[in-house]
Enzyme design. Structure first.
Site, short mmCIF file in Angstrom:
data_model
loop_
_atom_site.label_atom_id
_atom_site.label_comp_id
_atom_site.label_asym_id
_atom_site.label_seq_id
_atom_site.Cartn_x
_atom_site.Cartn_y
_atom_site.Cartn_z
N SER A 142 0.86 -1.18 0.00
CA SER A 142 0.00 0.00 0.00
C SER A 142 0.89 1.23 0.00
O SER A 142 2.05 1.18 0.44
CB SER A 142 -0.89 0.01 1.25
OG SER A 142 -1.53 1.26 1.42
N TYR A 155 -1.10 -0.36 10.46
CA TYR A 155 -1.27 -0.62 9.03
C TYR A 155 -0.03 -0.20 8.25
O TYR A 155 0.48 -0.96 7.40
CB TYR A 155 -2.51 0.13 8.51
CG TYR A 155 -2.88 -0.21 7.09
CD1 TYR A 155 -3.41 -1.46 6.77
CD2 TYR A 155 -2.71 0.71 6.06
CE1 TYR A 155 -3.77 -1.77 5.47
CE2 TYR A 155 -3.06 0.41 4.75
CZ TYR A 155 -3.58 -0.83 4.46
OH TYR A 155 -3.92 -1.14 3.16
#
Length: 272
Positions: A142, A155
């Site tokens: 990501s 995350y």
């Protein structure tokens, strides 16, 4: 794509392939005429995959936190197809919250799936790819793994580790004829919010708004992933703004970059 892969029907295994980006990748691969195996937590394939030609499609229940499940998938595909050409480690979850709010239980949860699930997939399939002397590993990370967005520590760290793992694999596996791609998309419309854990009030609405602003769909990103495999591209950053921010982070002085991020990632913009 290697000559041997181009000469045969490409065989791909996708974790988390029953929904979201994984499903989009599976559908694009099927349209390309590839043999597709989807590994997912769901007991049966979703409706979108039930019409896939049986000679072209295999569904395998797979929990990426269970090393035995991934090894069973590798063994099954070795038996059924004689191996695979492409491994796509796609399964992932999201967690949002300040460092002092997120529980260690949630840290372990996201690391088990986003990082160790990718590690386990690579570990299970690498011997098979080495024995073939060719293959391609795609790890879905990501932009969060490249940009230090506030209130997303767990995350960010999980995805940054996937980037680092992918860089290491590129160096380690290229002598065996195995290529690597790491995919770092920004927000786009998917079902990531369904499993998201958050300590920030109203984050589901914020996420929905960010997803709706994306100029790319899951299908657009899936198409770019197939192209990256064919071109043996390592970094795939599909969103223009994400690429721009990454370059700014790399080349701006750190304090300038921090001020930019605190304005919402836009010069002169307001903090979101």
């Amino acid at each position: 794509m290697s000559t041997s892969m181009a000469q045969q029907q490409t065989r791909v295994f996708i974790t988390g392939g029953a929904s979201g980006l994984g499903l989009a990748i599976a559908q694009v691969c099927l349209q390309q005429g590839w043999k597709v195996c989807v590994g997912d937590l769901a007991a049966t394939p979703t409706q979108e995959l039930k019409t896939a030609p049986p000679e072209q499609f295999i569904y395998q229940r797979c929990d990426v936190t269970q090393e035995a499940d991934l090894q069973a998938a590798a063994d099954h595909l070795q038996q059924q197809w004689g191996g695979i050409d492409v491994l796509i480690n796609n399964a992932g979850v999201a967690q949002v919250g300040a460092i002092d709010d997120v529980s260690m239980q949630d840290w372990r949860w996201i690391m088990d799936i986003n990082l160790l699930g990718v590690v386990a997939g690579c570990k299970a399939f690498t011997p098979l790819l080495k024995a073939q002397g060719q293959g391609h590993i795609v790890n879905i990370a990501s932009m969060a793994g490249l940009l230090d967005v506030a209130n997303m520590s767990s995350y960010n760290v999980s995805k940054a580790a996937v980037v680092s793992l992918s860089e290491t694999l590129q160096n380690e596996l290229l002598p065996f004829g195995i290529h690597t791609t790491v995919v770092c998309p920004s927000f786009f419309r998917t079902n990531l919010g369904d499993s998201m854990r958050s300590t920030v009030p109203g984050m589901d609405k914020t996420l929905d708004k960010l997803m709706n602003k994306s100029e790319l769909s899951a299908d657009d990103i899936a198409q770019r992933i197939i192209l990256a495999i064919e071109r043996q591209t390592f970094y795939l950053l599909p969103h223009k703004q994400g690429r721009r921010l990454w370059l700014l982070k790399r080349f701006l002085p750190r304090n300038w970059y921090l001020r930019l991020m605190q304005r919402g990632g836009k010069p002169g913009g307001k903090k979101r």
